[in-house]
Design an enzyme around this catalytic site. Structure first.
Site, PDB file in Angstrom:
ATOM      1  N   ASP A  14       0.820  -1.216   0.000  1.00 35.73           N
ATOM      2  CA  ASP A  14       0.000   0.000   0.000  1.00 35.73           C
ATOM      3  C   ASP A  14       0.853   1.264   0.000  1.00 35.73           C
ATOM      4  O   ASP A  14       0.452   2.292   0.541  1.00 35.73           O
ATOM      5  CB  ASP A  14      -0.966   0.032   1.202  1.00 35.73           C
ATOM      6  CG  ASP A  14      -1.733  -1.263   1.332  1.00 35.73           C
ATOM      7  OD1 ASP A  14      -2.244  -1.720   0.308  1.00 35.73           O
ATOM      8  OD2 ASP A  14      -1.792  -1.824   2.435  1.00 35.73           O
ATOM      9  N   LYS A  17       2.270   2.134  -5.123  1.00 34.55           N
ATOM     10  CA  LYS A  17       3.066   1.687  -6.281  1.00 34.55           C
ATOM     11  C   LYS A  17       2.326   1.913  -7.593  1.00 34.55           C
ATOM     12  O   LYS A  17       2.927   2.254  -8.602  1.00 34.55           O
ATOM     13  CB  LYS A  17       3.417   0.197  -6.142  1.00 34.55           C
ATOM     14  CG  LYS A  17       4.309  -0.097  -4.957  1.00 34.55           C
ATOM     15  CD  LYS A  17       4.629  -1.568  -4.843  1.00 34.55           C
ATOM     16  CE  LYS A  17       3.474  -2.435  -4.399  1.00 34.55           C
ATOM     17  NZ  LYS A  17       3.003  -2.185  -3.023  1.00 34.55           N
ATOM     18  N   ALA A  40      -3.711  -7.950  -4.072  1.00 38.27           N
ATOM     19  CA  ALA A  40      -3.168  -6.610  -4.306  1.00 38.27           C
ATOM     20  C   ALA A  40      -4.293  -5.632  -4.610  1.00 38.27           C
ATOM     21  O   ALA A  40      -5.372  -6.023  -5.045  1.00 38.27           O
ATOM     22  CB  ALA A  40      -2.204  -6.645  -5.484  1.00 38.27           C
ATOM     23  N   GLY A  41      -4.013  -4.369  -4.382  1.00 34.93           N
ATOM     24  CA  GLY A  41      -4.987  -3.350  -4.753  1.00 34.93           C
ATOM     25  C   GLY A  41      -4.207  -2.120  -5.139  1.00 34.93           C
ATOM     26  O   GLY A  41      -3.640  -1.446  -4.280  1.00 34.93           O
ATOM     27  N   HIS A  42      -4.105  -1.857  -6.421  1.00 36.49           N
ATOM     28  CA  HIS A  42      -3.365  -0.684  -6.872  1.00 36.49           C
ATOM     29  C   HIS A  42      -4.351   0.371  -7.354  1.00 36.49           C
ATOM     30  O   HIS A  42      -5.167   0.107  -8.222  1.00 36.49           O
ATOM     31  CB  HIS A  42      -2.387  -1.064  -7.996  1.00 36.49           C
ATOM     32  CG  HIS A  42      -1.271  -1.925  -7.495  1.00 36.49           C
ATOM     33  ND1 HIS A  42      -0.390  -2.562  -8.323  1.00 36.49           N
ATOM     34  CD2 HIS A  42      -0.894  -2.236  -6.233  1.00 36.49           C
ATOM     35  CE1 HIS A  42       0.481  -3.235  -7.588  1.00 36.49           C
ATOM     36  NE2 HIS A  42       0.187  -3.058  -6.322  1.00 36.49           N
ATOM     37  N   GLN A 236       2.266  -6.125  -3.286  1.00 34.48           N
ATOM     38  CA  GLN A 236       2.654  -6.262  -1.878  1.00 34.48           C
ATOM     39  C   GLN A 236       4.033  -5.607  -1.671  1.00 34.48           C
ATOM     40  O   GLN A 236       4.318  -4.645  -2.347  1.00 34.48           O
ATOM     41  CB  GLN A 236       2.644  -7.738  -1.425  1.00 34.48           C
ATOM     42  CG  GLN A 236       1.254  -8.337  -1.311  1.00 34.48           C
ATOM     43  CD  GLN A 236       0.735  -8.867  -2.625  1.00 34.48           C
ATOM     44  OE1 GLN A 236       1.457  -9.514  -3.362  1.00 34.48           O
ATOM     45  NE2 GLN A 236      -0.507  -8.606  -2.918  1.00 34.48           N
ATOM     46  N   LEU A 343       3.572  12.322   0.759  1.00 35.86           N
ATOM     47  CA  LEU A 343       4.211  13.282   1.670  1.00 35.86           C
ATOM     48  C   LEU A 343       3.171  14.287   2.182  1.00 35.86           C
ATOM     49  O   LEU A 343       3.250  14.761   3.317  1.00 35.86           O
ATOM     50  CB  LEU A 343       5.351  14.010   0.932  1.00 35.86           C
ATOM     51  CG  LEU A 343       6.206  14.924   1.797  1.00 35.86           C
ATOM     52  CD1 LEU A 343       6.964  14.140   2.859  1.00 35.86           C
ATOM     53  CD2 LEU A 343       7.200  15.726   0.951  1.00 35.86           C
ATOM     54  N   VAL A 425       2.677  14.098  -3.863  1.00 32.10           N
ATOM     55  CA  VAL A 425       2.148  15.181  -3.020  1.00 32.10           C
ATOM     56  C   VAL A 425       0.612  15.212  -3.025  1.00 32.10           C
ATOM     57  O   VAL A 425       0.008  16.173  -2.576  1.00 32.10           O
ATOM     58  CB  VAL A 425       2.739  16.560  -3.436  1.00 32.10           C
ATOM     59  CG1 VAL A 425       4.218  16.634  -3.074  1.00 32.10           C
ATOM     60  CG2 VAL A 425       2.540  16.831  -4.928  1.00 32.10           C
TER      61      VAL A 425
HETATM   62  P1  IMP Z   1      -2.495 -12.806   1.772  1.00 34.12           P
HETATM   63  O1  IMP Z   1      -1.569 -12.261   0.753  1.00 34.12           O
HETATM   64  O2  IMP Z   1      -3.944 -12.544   1.467  1.00 34.12           O
HETATM   65  O3  IMP Z   1      -2.230 -14.246   2.080  1.00 34.12           O
HETATM   66  O4  IMP Z   1      -2.230 -12.005   3.146  1.00 34.12           O
HETATM   67  C1  IMP Z   1      -1.011 -12.149   3.874  1.00 34.12           C
HETATM   68  C2  IMP Z   1      -0.618 -10.829   4.511  1.00 34.12           C
HETATM   69  O5  IMP Z   1      -0.261  -9.910   3.491  1.00 34.12           O
HETATM   70  C3  IMP Z   1      -1.737 -10.148   5.310  1.00 34.12           C
HETATM   71  O6  IMP Z   1      -1.157  -9.446   6.384  1.00 34.12           O
HETATM   72  C4  IMP Z   1      -2.324  -9.165   4.306  1.00 34.12           C
HETATM   73  O7  IMP Z   1      -2.953  -8.067   4.933  1.00 34.12           O
HETATM   74  C5  IMP Z   1      -1.060  -8.728   3.583  1.00 34.12           C
HETATM   75  N1  IMP Z   1      -1.305  -8.271   2.216  1.00 34.12           N
HETATM   76  C6  IMP Z   1      -1.557  -9.013   1.124  1.00 34.12           C
HETATM   77  N2  IMP Z   1      -1.696  -8.248   0.040  1.00 34.12           N
HETATM   78  C7  IMP Z   1      -1.507  -6.983   0.445  1.00 34.12           C
HETATM   79  C8  IMP Z   1      -1.482  -5.731  -0.237  1.00 34.12           C
HETATM   80  O8  IMP Z   1      -1.636  -5.623  -1.462  1.00 34.12           O
HETATM   81  N3  IMP Z   1      -1.248  -4.642   0.529  1.00 34.12           N
HETATM   82  C9  IMP Z   1      -1.017  -4.729   1.873  1.00 34.12           C
HETATM   83  N4  IMP Z   1      -1.020  -5.858   2.538  1.00 34.12           N
HETATM   84  C10 IMP Z   1      -1.258  -6.990   1.833  1.00 34.12           C
END
Ligand code: IMP
Length: 435
Positions: A14, A17, A40-42, A236, A343, A425
């Site tokens: 997070d 990226k 993931a969440g971009h 991640q 920032l 920013v």
């Molecule tokens: P999993 O990837 O769903 O197995 O989760 C394993 C750990 O990675 C957990 O603490 C999730 O919150 C964290 N995690 C997985 N993907 C992300 C992401 O894209 N951003 C932040 N944390 C993540």
């Protein structure tokens, strides 16, 4: 020699990226995801439109590109179909999308098993751990099999039968009550006939959207030969790496730069590695967090920074920037430079703290401990820096940032021995300072 670039997260994910990838993508012909899955969440913000991408590389919004979902990624076809449907509705022309033939699929039972067992780590419950476990155990089902009707049907039947037994074991071990089966999404997850039908439908939809399926190693080698530069988009982050993160509170893939070799089957001859670091720290899920703030300052960061999970909506834990972590990420990934994001979220704080080391008993530690139980006992050692009050979201030149903001960035550069070449920013596409 062509220089390719990898973008990796330096903290717990997070870091923003997606925005950095979107900003740099115009210089590249190909954007590649090499690991992770829909966990993931971009987020990319274009004008008033906000796009949350889970599986598709952030370059998809630039139609002259090719986007690749590499073999190291986990594909959840339903998620991909959903994302493409939404993007096609909202954006005219998208980049060409290619998915690796060797890519492993997330099946319904993976999500169910993760739902039952992922609590300790606090996973995103997207089936990531169980799907990678199956891949390693050589039980996984891959994209190439889904493209072959007969093979797919045999494999789904085999795995559904096996997973039915596994789910029974999990339910017993974790004490899932019959009335909870629905909450855990356990109903129908091993119904092979239904799954075969649904997955076939998803793959037909993907083909209709023009998605290509290929050997990504070949695709990328050819792209390089054509003279295209490749941008590798890590999902991640370093501390969530299955080997180099704070195990067991990690994801099940390799978000560090090494993951891209395996996740694509391509060895970039020349590679520049950019580590994305948020100007403060956040973490979702469980695990140690030495500079965590459980007070009003942390809450303020969460609200101003909209620190709620893109994938799960969970509130993120917030804290001061930890330079022990950034230096560790620099070492593990061989970083060439840092891109600092968000920032602006620190604007308005009178003083800022930056974690420069840890105290463990009477000792001072400056290197990130390999053992999570040691890390859990570490207390942060802070340096206090001045804050600023001015709105910095309109600034585009480093020299125009308030002096205290410049000092903050320069402090990070000095402590890590790396240049910070991009500074975020604000959330928008244009809200970035380049140096
Ligand atoms: P999993 O990837 O769903 O197995 O989760 C394993 C750990 O990675 C957990 O603490 C999730 O919150 C964290 N995690 C997985 N993907 C992300 C992401 O894209 N951003 C932040 N944390 C993540």
């Amino acid at each position: 020699m062509l220089k390719h670039t990898a973008i990796v997260g330096t903290q717990w994910g997070d870091e923003g990226k997606g925005k950095i990838v979107d900003h740099l993508a115009k210089k590249f012909g190909v954007v590649v995801r090499y690991q992770g899955g829909p966990n993931a969440g971009h987020t990319v913000v274009v004008g008033k439109e906000k796009f949350a991408l889970h599986l598709i590389p952030s370059g998809i919004l630039q139609s002259d590109k090719m986007c690749v979902i590499g073999d190291g990624v986990l594909l959840h076809p339903e998620t991909l179909v959903g994302e493409l449907t939404d993007l096609h509705k909202r954006v005219g022309k998208l980049a060409r999308l290619v998915v690796g033939l060797k890519t492993q699929l997330i099946m319904p039972w993976h999500i169910a098993l993760d739902g039952i067992a992922g609590g300790k780590v606090g996973t995103t419950k997207r089936g990531i751990g169980p799907a990678y476990a199956d891949a390693t155990a050589r039980r996984g089902i891959r994209v190439m099999e889904a493209l072959d009707k007969k093979r797919f049907s045999v494999r789904v039947k085999e795995e559904a039968a096996w997973n039915k037994k596994m789910i029974g074991v999990y339910e017993k071990h974790f004490g899932v009550k019959p009335k909870e089966r629905k909450d855990y999404g356990l109903i129908g997850v091993t119904d092979a006939t239904k799954i075969i039908r649904e997955y076939r439908r998803y793959f037909s939809q993907l083909k209709r959207f023009g998605v290509g399926f290929a050997d990504t190693s070949e695709t990328l080698t050819k792209a390089e030969k054509r003279g295209q530069r490749i941008l590798f988009e890590g999902a991640q982050a370093t501390l969530l790496d299955i080997t180099h993160g704070d195990y067991p509170f990690v994801t099940s893939s390799h978000p560090t730069v090494g993951g891209l070799f395996i996740g694509t089957g391509f060895r970039p001859r020349e590679l520049s590695v950019i580590g994305v670091a948020k100007a403060y720290s956040t973490r979702v899920g469980n695990g140690p967090f030495p500079s965590e703030l459980t007070n009003k300052i942390g809450e303020g960061m969460r609200e101003r920074g909209h620190e709620y999970g893109t994938t799960t909506g969970r509130p993120r834990r917030c804290g001061w920037l930890d330079l022990v972590i950034i230096r560790y990420a620099a070492r593990i990934n061989g970083l060439d430079e840092i891109a600092m994001t968000k920032l602006d979220v620190l604007t308005g704080l009178k003083t800022l703290k930056v974690c420069v080391g840890y105290r463990l008993g009477g000792r001072k530690i400056t290197e990130y401990p390999a053992d999570v139980t040691v890390l859990e006992r570490c207390r942060p050692v802070y340096r206090t820096l001045r804050g600023w009050n001015e709105d910095i979201s309109k600034v585009r030149r480093f020299s125009e940032l308030p002096r205290a903001a410049r000092e903050y960035v320069q402090f990070v550069e000095k402590a890590c021995g790396l240049p910070v070449k991009l500074v975020g920013v604000g959330p928008g596409r244009q809200e970035i300072v380049t140096r």
